[in-house]
Design an enzyme around this catalytic site. Structure first.
Site, PDB file in Angstrom:
ATOM      1  N   HIS A 297       0.844  -1.192   0.000  1.00  0.00           N
ATOM      2  CA  HIS A 297       0.000   0.000   0.000  1.00  0.00           C
ATOM      3  C   HIS A 297       0.881   1.244   0.000  1.00  0.00           C
ATOM      4  CE1 HIS A 297      -3.277   2.593   0.319  1.00  0.00           C
ATOM      5  NE2 HIS A 297      -3.956   2.060   1.320  1.00  0.00           N
TER       6      HIS A 297
ATOM      7  N   TYR B 143      -0.651   7.127   3.531  1.00  0.00           N
ATOM      8  CA  TYR B 143      -0.084   6.242   4.542  1.00  0.00           C
ATOM      9  C   TYR B 143       1.441   6.243   4.405  1.00  0.00           C
ATOM     10  CZ  TYR B 143      -4.982   5.110   5.005  1.00  0.00           C
ATOM     11  OH  TYR B 143      -6.340   5.215   5.192  1.00  0.00           O
TER      12      TYR B 143
ATOM     13  N   ARG C  17     -16.479  -0.465  -3.880  1.00  0.00           N
ATOM     14  CA  ARG C  17     -17.823  -0.334  -3.309  1.00  0.00           C
ATOM     15  C   ARG C  17     -18.917  -0.966  -4.161  1.00  0.00           C
ATOM     16  NH1 ARG C  17     -17.520   2.929   1.057  1.00  0.00           N
ATOM     17  NH2 ARG C  17     -15.643   4.201   1.223  1.00  0.00           N
TER      18      ARG C  17
END
Length: 429
Positions: free
Chosen positions: A216, A221, A391
């Site tokens: 990731h 992040y 989603r």
């Protein structure tokens, strides 16, 4: 079959080919439903389920960070209904690398069993399992979204709810926003230990039976924050120039590639742009943009990365982004074209608001008119080699089967359902 050596054996009839496979491959089969082989792993179609945080793990005790029966359902259902790869959510490689106390983790051998249970379930229904290894960096120790809403604000997870506000780290001591923890700047020893933690987590994932590793490197992040001058203002060899800002990421990639089998695919999720280019702050300090993403992408295949998962944003609270259909797909296409022109074999995955059958088909195949015009000269112009659906698969777990129906492709359905895509051709879906 048994989920592990101590488990009660179970029986699941094998669906062959796996659900979501084109029953017959012809010249007219959409690329979306043609198999894709990456190293030793063959995916029956080009539709992957993107990693999505569920914030559904224990925040303390012996089960901390471990996947649960919820994750079996969450990840098993799309695999059963044809997604060729489902990817476990951002999984922390250290305890302080979680976004929230309720995140999944793989920093301890005790957490292997939960991942193995999910791997067994996904494999039993014909799918492949990936895991996204992550470190939240300066966006760590926040409460799960619903807790934030209940309290009327987002916020820091304090120790009484399992948080670690005094142990949040980043490349520099720069907050993501006023509602997040102030990180401490990582020492070189912190950096070395974190690189080792990524490699150790990858080894645990291999033991658990995972098929694909994704790193990731997006959304602000830790890996993402190192590459941007907005969040990395170090003056040592891990900050400053482009080469220095990507150094930590390159070292993580090398360590993970060495830790996993040669035949295992390695993906990398990238923030292709911070959407900060026009801001006064970026004009002063610089930011991470598509041009740098292309430069970085050209380094990845020689490092052993097989697919670049192209996302964007998340590294600065003042980003200017207006999500719309295909808003990131065009960037994926731009990166893919640059890689092809450079002769780089890196595959590209597109993600973000992909909801419709024709839209998905065109992303990996090119628009119909473009295909017809260019096929004799240079071939179609796809924007990605695979798509990652998030989603939409939460809303419609049967989305893969529905897309196949709408594109007129006969695909294999789960054997237990008692019928196939061909049976449904006369039905309304």
């Amino acid at each position: 079959m048994a989920s592990n050596d101590e488990a009660i054996p179970f029986f699941i009839p094998k669906t062959s080919p796996p659900p979501g496979s084109a029953v017959e491959l012809t010249n007219s089969t959409p690329t979306l439903f043609k198999p894709l082989k990456i190293r030793d792993v063959t995916f029956q179609n080009r539709i992957f389920m993107a990693p999505m945080c569920m914030f559904s793990c224990a925040s303390s005790g012996p089960a901390i960070g471990s996947l649960t029966p919820y994750h079996l359902i969450h990840l098993g259902h799309p695999a059963l209904k044809g997604a060729s790869l489902v990817i476990i959510e951002a999984t922390a490689v250290t305890p302080n690398g979680r976004i929230s106390p309720n995140d999944s983790g793989l920093w301890d051998d005790l957490q292997i069993a939960g991942v193995k249970n999910v791997a067994d379930a996904v494999h039993a229904v014909g799918g492949k399992l990936g895991i996204q290894l992550a470190h939240a960096g300066r966006k760590a120790s926040t409460v799960a979204p619903w807790f934030g809403r209940q309290r009327g604000k987002g916020g820091v997870a304090e120790p009484e709810v399992g948080g670690w506000p005094d142990d949040v780290v980043g490349p520099s001591a720069i907050q993501w926003s006023e509602t997040y923890c102030m990180p401490r700047e990582m020492t070189k020893e912190d950096i070395r230990e974190t690189i080792e933690a990524f490699a150790d987590a990858a080894r645990r994932a291999v033991k658990a039976g995972v098929d694909v590793i994704e790193l990731h490197g997006a959304h602000g992040y830790l890996l993402s924050s190192f590459v941007s001058p907005l969040s990395n203002q170090r003056t040592d060899e891990y900050g400053g120039s482009f080469e220095n800002r990507i150094r930590f990421n390159v070292e993580v990639i090398k360590a993970v590639r060495e830790a996993i089998p040669p035949g295992m695919p390695l993906f990398y999720r990238i923030t292709s742009t911070e959407w900060m280019e026009e801001s006064d702050l970026a004009k002063e300090l610089g930011s991470w943009d598509v041009e740098q993403s292309i430069r970085f992408a050209k380094l990845l295949a020689p490092l052993g990365v097989d697919l670049l998962d192209v996302s964007s944003g998340g590294n600065h609270v003042k980003q200017r982004i207006w999500p719309h259909s295909n808003y990131q797909v065009g960037i994926a296409g731009q990166i893919r074209r640059a890689l092809k022109e450079a002769g780089q074999p890196l595959l590209v995955g597109a993600v973000g608001m992909i909801t419709e059958a024709d839209q998905a088909k065109e992303i990996v195949e090119g628009k119909e008119e473009a295909v017809m015009a260019k096929r004799l000269v240079e071939g179609p112009e796809p924007q990605a080699d695979a798509i990652l659906i998030g989603r939409q698969l939460l809303r419609e777990p049967e989305w893969v089967l529905r897309v196949a129906f709408r594109l007129g492709v006969e695909v294999q359905w789960p054997l237990q359902f008692g019928f196939s895509g061909k049976f449904l051709k006369g039905s309304k879906v």
